[in-house]
Design a protein around this motif. Sequence first.
Motif, mmCIF file in Angstrom:
data_model
loop_
_atom_site.group_PDB
_atom_site.id
_atom_site.type_symbol
_atom_site.label_atom_id
_atom_site.label_comp_id
_atom_site.label_asym_id
_atom_site.label_seq_id
_atom_site.Cartn_x
_atom_site.Cartn_y
_atom_site.Cartn_z
ATOM 1 N N GLU A 8 29.443 21.563 22.813
ATOM 2 C CA GLU A 8 28.960 20.409 23.561
ATOM 3 C C GLU A 8 30.092 19.572 24.152
ATOM 4 N N SER A 9 31.321 19.739 23.677
ATOM 5 C CA SER A 9 32.468 18.971 24.163
ATOM 6 C C SER A 9 33.463 19.898 24.841
ATOM 7 N N ARG A 10 33.948 19.471 25.999
ATOM 8 C CA ARG A 10 34.857 20.291 26.797
ATOM 9 C C ARG A 10 36.088 19.490 27.215
ATOM 10 N N ILE A 11 37.196 20.184 27.395
ATOM 11 C CA ILE A 11 38.422 19.577 27.912
ATOM 12 C C ILE A 11 38.369 19.607 29.439
ATOM 13 N N HIS A 12 38.735 18.472 30.047
ATOM 14 C CA HIS A 12 38.836 18.364 31.502
ATOM 15 C C HIS A 12 40.251 17.883 31.818
ATOM 16 N N VAL A 13 40.874 18.476 32.813
ATOM 17 C CA VAL A 13 42.250 18.132 33.174
ATOM 18 C C VAL A 13 42.255 17.450 34.540
ATOM 19 N N GLY A 14 43.072 16.384 34.646
ATOM 20 C CA GLY A 14 43.170 15.640 35.901
ATOM 21 C C GLY A 14 43.856 16.457 36.981
#
Length: 141
Positions: A8-14
Amino acid sequence: MATEYGKESRIHVGDGETVEDFLPIAGEQSWDYSASSSEQDESSKDDADIAAMSYGPRKITISANGITKLPDDGLERVLEISKSTTRKGMVKLMKGAIVRFHGQVGVGNVKMTGSKDGPVTWSFDMVACATPIVDNLAASA
């Protein structure tokens, strides 16, 4: 009370732009958040036979791994950050629209493995470079 699942939780990169968009990383399999601190001895001669202990500043580390699924703007951005002179970029750990971690991190220890059988895998480590904007893994709203 509902059970929490890692999917349910994901890493997002700028993306590194002035007004930053955050990109998910395709093929993510797992992430690991760790906030470690070293012990500090604060005892003195006044403390008799007790070691008066405390903890120092936290070191926040986020490690991630997954399966390579190209094209992938998120993974490409992580690789760019790891090769830059500062090795720093912004990341978020999100559950849907809920931001659980948001901060500047250094990216290192990038690894990609291509075995004879199976997909190419990737992994990397990130460490917080400054006080996070958001640091609340239990955020639910």
